[in-house]
Every structure is written in structure tokens, then in C-alpha cells.
Scaffold this motif. Sequence first.
Motif, short mmCIF file in Angstrom:
data_model
loop_
_atom_site.label_atom_id
_atom_site.label_comp_id
_atom_site.label_asym_id
_atom_site.label_seq_id
_atom_site.Cartn_x
_atom_site.Cartn_y
_atom_site.Cartn_z
N ALA A 51 0.82 -1.41 0.10
CA ALA A 51 -0.06 -0.01 0.23
C ALA A 51 0.82 1.17 -0.02
CB ALA A 51 -1.00 0.07 1.20
N TYR A 52 1.77 1.24 0.88
CA TYR A 52 2.72 2.49 0.90
C TYR A 52 3.34 2.70 -0.52
CZ TYR A 52 2.71 2.77 6.12
OH TYR A 52 2.14 2.83 7.30
N GLY A 53 3.85 1.66 -1.15
CA GLY A 53 4.29 1.50 -2.52
C GLY A 53 3.41 2.50 -3.62
N VAL A 54 2.12 1.92 -3.39
CA VAL A 54 1.19 2.45 -4.28
C VAL A 54 0.92 3.84 -3.85
CG1 VAL A 54 -1.17 2.40 -4.95
CG2 VAL A 54 0.09 0.24 -4.63
N VAL A 55 0.93 4.41 -2.69
CA VAL A 55 0.97 5.70 -2.30
C VAL A 55 2.07 6.48 -3.02
CG1 VAL A 55 0.69 7.33 -0.59
CG2 VAL A 55 -0.68 5.27 -0.46
N ARG A 56 3.29 5.95 -2.69
CA ARG A 56 4.40 6.78 -3.39
C ARG A 56 4.42 6.72 -4.77
NH1 ARG A 56 8.52 8.34 -1.65
NH2 ARG A 56 8.43 7.84 0.48
N GLU A 57 4.17 5.83 -5.32
CA GLU A 57 4.02 5.69 -6.81
C GLU A 57 3.04 6.81 -7.27
OE1 GLU A 57 3.97 2.58 -10.45
OE2 GLU A 57 2.60 2.14 -8.73
N THR A 58 1.81 6.89 -6.73
CA THR A 58 0.99 7.75 -7.27
C THR A 58 1.20 9.33 -6.85
OG1 THR A 58 -0.81 5.99 -6.88
CG2 THR A 58 -1.77 8.08 -7.02
N HIS A 59 1.76 9.39 -5.71
CA HIS A 59 2.32 10.68 -5.44
C HIS A 59 3.23 11.34 -6.35
CE1 HIS A 59 2.73 14.48 -2.82
NE2 HIS A 59 3.95 14.04 -2.87
N GLY A 60 4.25 10.43 -6.83
CA GLY A 60 5.29 10.62 -7.66
C GLY A 60 4.83 11.22 -8.97
N ALA A 61 3.64 10.15 -9.68
CA ALA A 61 3.19 10.64 -10.84
C ALA A 61 2.37 11.76 -10.94
CB ALA A 61 2.24 9.45 -11.06
N ASP A 89 3.59 17.64 1.82
CA ASP A 89 3.26 16.47 1.78
C ASP A 89 4.05 15.17 1.39
OD1 ASP A 89 0.76 17.50 2.39
OD2 ASP A 89 -0.14 17.36 0.26
N GLY A 90 5.02 15.77 0.39
CA GLY A 90 6.18 14.83 -0.16
C GLY A 90 7.20 14.34 1.15
N ALA A 91 7.36 15.39 1.81
CA ALA A 91 8.43 15.23 3.12
C ALA A 91 7.63 14.21 4.00
CB ALA A 91 8.51 16.45 3.98
N PHE A 92 6.16 14.52 4.20
CA PHE A 92 5.44 13.50 5.05
C PHE A 92 5.39 12.53 4.50
CE2 PHE A 92 1.31 11.69 6.00
CZ PHE A 92 1.37 11.50 7.48
N LEU A 93 5.45 12.01 3.28
CA LEU A 93 5.25 10.67 2.58
C LEU A 93 6.56 10.06 2.68
CD1 LEU A 93 3.59 8.91 0.96
CD2 LEU A 93 4.38 9.98 -1.22
N ASP A 94 7.65 10.85 2.51
CA ASP A 94 9.09 10.18 2.77
C ASP A 94 9.09 9.55 4.19
OD1 ASP A 94 9.75 10.66 0.11
OD2 ASP A 94 10.90 12.52 0.76
N LEU A 96 6.68 8.65 6.33
CA LEU A 96 5.68 7.55 6.32
C LEU A 96 5.89 6.50 5.73
CD1 LEU A 96 3.13 6.79 7.77
CD2 LEU A 96 1.75 7.64 5.69
N CYS A 97 6.40 6.52 4.30
CA CYS A 97 6.64 5.49 3.37
C CYS A 97 8.15 5.65 2.75
CB CYS A 97 5.72 5.49 2.37
SG CYS A 97 3.91 5.74 2.49
N PRO A 98 9.10 5.26 3.72
CA PRO A 98 10.41 5.57 3.07
C PRO A 98 10.75 4.91 1.55
CG PRO A 98 10.57 4.34 5.24
CD PRO A 98 8.92 4.17 4.79
N PRO A 99 11.53 5.78 0.81
CA PRO A 99 11.62 5.44 -0.56
C PRO A 99 12.15 3.71 -0.60
CG PRO A 99 12.63 7.34 -0.25
CD PRO A 99 12.28 6.79 1.29
N GLY A 100 11.59 3.13 -1.81
CA GLY A 100 11.86 1.80 -2.10
C GLY A 100 11.02 1.38 -3.00
N PRO A 101 11.29 -0.04 -3.61
CA PRO A 101 10.45 -0.44 -4.82
C PRO A 101 9.11 -0.78 -4.28
CG PRO A 101 11.86 -2.00 -3.89
CD PRO A 101 12.22 -0.80 -3.18
N VAL A 102 8.24 -0.62 -5.27
CA VAL A 102 6.73 -1.00 -5.18
C VAL A 102 6.83 -2.56 -5.02
CG1 VAL A 102 4.34 -1.10 -6.11
CG2 VAL A 102 5.79 1.10 -6.23
N ALA A 103 6.34 -3.31 -4.00
CA ALA A 103 6.08 -4.55 -4.11
C ALA A 103 4.81 -5.19 -4.97
CB ALA A 103 5.63 -4.90 -2.69
N VAL A 104 5.18 -5.85 -5.77
CA VAL A 104 4.40 -6.38 -6.88
C VAL A 104 3.65 -7.64 -6.41
CG1 VAL A 104 4.15 -7.31 -9.36
CG2 VAL A 104 5.76 -5.56 -8.57
#
Length: 106
Positions: A51-61, A89-94, A96-104
Amino acid sequence: ASELNDVADVERLLPGTISLIREWFRTYKIPDGKPPNKFALGEKCMSAEYAYGVVRETHGAYRKLLASGGHDELHLPREPSALRELDRDGAFLDELCPPGPVAVAA
């Protein structure tokens, strides 16, 4: 609640709860004459990491869309400085969800 941090915790501490919630989401619209909901990902409840990976990917997009100028159809503030919250929000996201690959999903 402090012990419920991921799907595995819910299954371990509250066995059957995820299945009950999934079944509620599947059937709650049926009384209104709508068909049952269908679920992706093999109906598997995904982990917090996923879920964190999806949030990170969506925020990046979203940030990329704003940076590209391709957001004319979006309803955004006229004043660009109003978008400063995006950095917050980006700082908060970093945090909450440390950068890393999105789990598939397997």
C-alpha cells in the motif's frame, strides 16, 4: 490497535476479519440491485508495504504531472505558491513511506 500494523497482524489477532470485510465489500450494493463487487490481485489483501508503494508511486506521478505543465484540466489554485503544500506532503510521505520499490503482487 498498536499491535495491528499489517495484514498478517490482523489475521493473527483477529482471525477471519479480513474475509468478513472482503465479503461485506463484495455484497453491500446487492440490496440496491447492483451486482457484487469484484476484486483484483486474486482477492488478496495486500500488505502495508504494498500500500505504501502504491501511495508513493501515485504521489510521484502526481508531482510529475504538475511539473510537466500537463495539468490544465485539473482544478488547481491559480497561485503557484499555493502548491507549496505538495512539498510538505512529499516530506511527510518520505517519513511515512520510506523510498523503495513497489511490491508487486505474486
